[in-house]
Design an enzyme around this catalytic site. Sequence first.
Site, short mmCIF file in Angstrom:
data_model
loop_
_atom_site.label_atom_id
_atom_site.label_comp_id
_atom_site.label_asym_id
_atom_site.label_seq_id
_atom_site.Cartn_x
_atom_site.Cartn_y
_atom_site.Cartn_z
N LYS A 1 -26.87 50.15 -13.05
CA LYS A 1 -27.58 50.78 -14.16
C LYS A 1 -29.08 50.81 -13.91
O LYS A 1 -29.76 51.76 -14.27
CB LYS A 1 -27.30 50.05 -15.48
N LYS B 1 -15.76 55.17 -10.36
CA LYS B 1 -14.94 55.13 -11.58
C LYS B 1 -15.36 56.24 -12.54
O LYS B 1 -16.51 56.70 -12.53
CB LYS B 1 -15.04 53.76 -12.26
N LYS C 1 -19.01 57.71 -18.47
CA LYS C 1 -19.72 58.59 -19.41
C LYS C 1 -21.01 59.11 -18.79
O LYS C 1 -21.52 60.14 -19.18
CB LYS C 1 -20.09 57.79 -20.67
P1 TYM Z 1 -17.88 50.34 -22.36
O1 TYM Z 1 -18.14 51.02 -23.65
O2 TYM Z 1 -18.70 50.75 -21.19
O3 TYM Z 1 -16.36 50.45 -21.96
C1 TYM Z 1 -15.33 50.20 -22.91
C2 TYM Z 1 -14.06 49.77 -22.18
O4 TYM Z 1 -13.60 50.83 -21.32
C3 TYM Z 1 -13.33 50.31 -20.02
N1 TYM Z 1 -13.57 51.38 -19.01
C4 TYM Z 1 -12.66 51.79 -18.12
N2 TYM Z 1 -11.38 51.43 -17.91
C5 TYM Z 1 -10.70 52.08 -16.92
N3 TYM Z 1 -11.24 53.06 -16.14
C6 TYM Z 1 -12.52 53.46 -16.33
N4 TYM Z 1 -13.04 54.42 -15.58
C7 TYM Z 1 -13.30 52.82 -17.35
N5 TYM Z 1 -14.57 52.96 -17.80
C8 TYM Z 1 -14.72 52.07 -18.83
C9 TYM Z 1 -14.32 49.15 -19.88
O5 TYM Z 1 -13.89 48.24 -18.89
C10 TYM Z 1 -14.28 48.55 -21.27
O6 TYM Z 1 -13.19 47.67 -21.41
N6 TYM Z 1 -19.43 45.74 -21.57
C11 TYM Z 1 -18.32 46.38 -22.30
C12 TYM Z 1 -18.52 46.31 -23.80
C13 TYM Z 1 -18.55 44.92 -24.35
C14 TYM Z 1 -17.47 43.98 -24.35
C15 TYM Z 1 -17.96 42.82 -25.00
C16 TYM Z 1 -16.17 44.03 -23.86
C17 TYM Z 1 -19.59 44.30 -24.96
N7 TYM Z 1 -19.25 43.05 -25.36
C18 TYM Z 1 -17.15 41.69 -25.16
C19 TYM Z 1 -15.36 42.90 -24.03
C20 TYM Z 1 -15.86 41.75 -24.67
C21 TYM Z 1 -18.17 47.80 -21.80
O7 TYM Z 1 -18.06 48.03 -20.65
O8 TYM Z 1 -18.12 48.81 -22.71
#
Ligand code: TYM
Length: 328
Positions: free
Chosen positions: A116, A197, A200
């Site tokens: 990032k 991967k 967004k």
């Molecule tokens: P975020 O919003 O980026 O992603 C949300 C969830 O989607 C999963 N994900 C994917 N899974 C499979 N293939 C992909 N290409 C892909 N892209 C995203 C992410 O692994 C996530 O599970 N940091 C976290 C948000 C967070 C969180 C937490 C999660 C904040 N606090 C505490 C668990 C526990 C995140 O990546 O959000």
Amino acid sequence: MTNKKILFSGIQPTGEMHIGNYLGAIRNWVNLQNKGEYNCIYSIVDLHAITIDYDQKQYQNRILDLAATLLACGIDPKKSILFLQSSVKEHAELCWLLNTIIPVSELYRMTQYKDKSSKNEKNINIGLLDYPVLMAADVLLYGTEIVPVGEDQSQHLELTNIILKKFNNKFGEFFKKVNPYITTGAKIMSLNDPEKKMSKSIPGSYISLSDTPDEIRKKVSRAVTDSNFDKEMSHGVKNLFDLLLFFNAKEAHDKFLIQYKDKTIKYSELKSELADVIIKELEPIQYRKQELLKNPKKLKNILDSGAKQAQKIAMKNMIEIKKRMGLY
Ligand code: TYM
């Protein structure tokens, strides 16, 4: 709250939710909620998402849109707690406390930070570096044991376990080990750059949960494939086969696999069937979401009531954490 194990997960209100988020995380959230084995707590993590550039004027709309999407996917506020992270101030408070026990060098080695910060060179703020500590706070605040996430989050959860061990060593056993719950579908690859991967932040890489059937067909038809039949299956082709499986089209998957092995496969046919099954799964979600968005007040009430329930647990745990740290 009953005395079942606590399960926590979060999603950021950045951009549209895509099928990677859906398959890697949200569909599991719903399944786990419906199994009834855990106390499920799900959060829209708005404090995390402001660590990159965002449009503050649109932010409340983005949050409500995501709340509607999660409910439309099957999150049920009668079975799970659904709330907005910033409504429970203990998340930021615990993050600060944990900041004092984790060396900064641990944060610089995080892959997501490196990625990032290289993409946002003009806005490398402290929050971006501290992101995993806030994530650890999210999880530890509720005494969480299970965290359903995609594969990209496993390094952050390893760090959570490092942080909690340091806390327990210093201040006495309190936090339980955190176990990531990672299933098939945990790493959906980008359609236009399948070595990376689905994300967004990469336009063209993803299918959004609100894409129209036409958009879905167009995006799937443009997905990268190749005809290197004599080598190992490429990432792009494998991703399409995986997507067929994850969208419950095993029969089509097996049929095309035979054609692939025979080298008679026509990717246009595979893509057309894949687009069909994605549209079929997303259509009812899109319909429910539109209905939910007609009543933003109800969405806000659901989040507020979730925040009250979450805060009750958070406050109780914070008192114990502060006592141990000599702050109470
Ligand atoms: P975020 O919003 O980026 O992603 C949300 C969830 O989607 C999963 N994900 C994917 N899974 C499979 N293939 C992909 N290409 C892909 N892209 C995203 C992410 O692994 C996530 O599970 N940091 C976290 C948000 C967070 C969180 C937490 C999660 C904040 N606090 C505490 C668990 C526990 C995140 O990546 O959000």
